[in-house]
Design an enzyme around this catalytic site. Structure first.
Site, short mmCIF file in Angstrom:
data_model
loop_
_atom_site.label_atom_id
_atom_site.label_comp_id
_atom_site.label_asym_id
_atom_site.label_seq_id
_atom_site.Cartn_x
_atom_site.Cartn_y
_atom_site.Cartn_z
N CYS A 18 9.58 30.10 18.35
CA CYS A 18 8.05 30.15 18.80
C CYS A 18 8.19 30.23 20.35
O CYS A 18 8.93 30.28 21.01
CB CYS A 18 7.31 28.84 18.01
SG CYS A 18 7.89 27.38 18.74
N ARG A 24 5.67 24.94 16.22
CA ARG A 24 5.95 25.75 14.90
C ARG A 24 7.39 25.61 14.80
O ARG A 24 7.70 25.51 13.44
CB ARG A 24 5.41 27.13 15.19
CG ARG A 24 3.90 27.18 15.15
CD ARG A 24 3.24 28.58 15.65
NE ARG A 24 3.58 28.71 16.97
CZ ARG A 24 3.63 29.78 17.68
NH1 ARG A 24 2.90 30.86 17.23
NH2 ARG A 24 3.79 29.82 19.09
N ASP A 135 -0.57 29.77 16.42
CA ASP A 135 -0.20 28.99 17.50
C ASP A 135 -1.17 27.66 17.66
O ASP A 135 -2.28 27.75 17.68
CB ASP A 135 -0.27 29.32 18.74
CG ASP A 135 0.28 28.48 20.05
OD1 ASP A 135 0.42 27.17 19.66
OD2 ASP A 135 0.37 29.01 21.06
P1 4NP Z 1 4.84 26.35 19.73
O1 4NP Z 1 3.12 25.84 20.28
O2 4NP Z 1 5.04 27.59 20.42
O3 4NP Z 1 4.42 26.24 18.37
O4 4NP Z 1 5.76 25.21 20.30
C1 4NP Z 1 3.22 25.73 21.93
C2 4NP Z 1 3.61 24.98 22.72
C3 4NP Z 1 3.43 24.81 24.14
C4 4NP Z 1 2.71 25.79 24.66
C5 4NP Z 1 1.85 27.09 23.87
C6 4NP Z 1 2.18 26.98 22.53
N1 4NP Z 1 2.39 25.76 26.17
O5 4NP Z 1 1.67 26.55 26.49
O6 4NP Z 1 2.69 24.94 26.72
#
Ligand code: 4NP
Length: 164
Positions: A18, A24, A135
């Site tokens: 992800c 995720r 997300d």
């Molecule tokens: P993930 O969620 O891709 O599901 O781990 C996110 C975690 C951090 C960020 C964006 C999405 N971020 O912009 O830091």
């Protein structure tokens, strides 16, 4: 699905991807490991996760994701790491959560053989109708619950397709 598998030890190596590797994909890794553990097939699978950005490298999964995971009986222990060039050769399946993940993975993929390892998580869903795992980072509780529901369905579908 294993026509591109280059390993000769029978081990199926799966990498979930992800953006940040704190919500995720570590949740997907944990659910898939749970299914494999319940089946007593730890020797047959190697399951990991990684992110497309290194911003959260070394961090535990997002606290909100861990709290929701605990409510569903899961414990996330993974620490965030960015995807590496060597991952494209080492893993047999590289599974992204949304189109942006897939597009970036295809940019990073070194050749057509590794391109063929890239899949979309929701393509393994059997019950839920979804074209991506949204997300949850900037949303509320329901977003984290939705992630778990989608990933449970997709991981079960992935496991069944690998055992078929
Ligand atoms: P993930 O969620 O891709 O599901 O781990 C996110 C975690 C951090 C960020 C964006 C999405 N971020 O912009 O830091």
């Amino acid at each position: 699905m294993w026509e591109n598998c280059r390993t000769f030890d029978g081990m199926k190596r799966i990498l979930f991807i992800c953006l940040g590797n704190i919500c995720r994909s570590p949740m997907a890794q944990t659910i898939m490991q749970h299914i494999v553990d319940e089946a007593g097939e730890q020797q047959e699978f190697e399951i990991d996760s990684a992110g497309l950005i290194s911003y959260h490298e070394g961090e535990e999964a997002d606290l909100r994701m861990r709290v929701h995971a605990t409510r569903h009986g899961y414990r996330i222990t993974h620490r965030s790491r960015p995807v590496r060039a060597t991952d494209f050769h080492y893993f047999d399946l590289i599974i992204g959560m949304d189109d942006a993940n897939i597009d970036r993975l295809k940019e990073l993929s070194p050749d057509v053989e590794t391109d063929a390892k890239i899949h979309r998580m929701t393509d393994f869903c059997r019950q839920k109708v979804a074209d991506h795992v949204p997300d949850p980072y900037y949303g509320g509780d329901q977003g984290f619950e939705n992630v778990i529901e989608l990933l449970e369905d997709a991981c079960r579908g992935l496991y069944d397709s690998l055992k078929a």
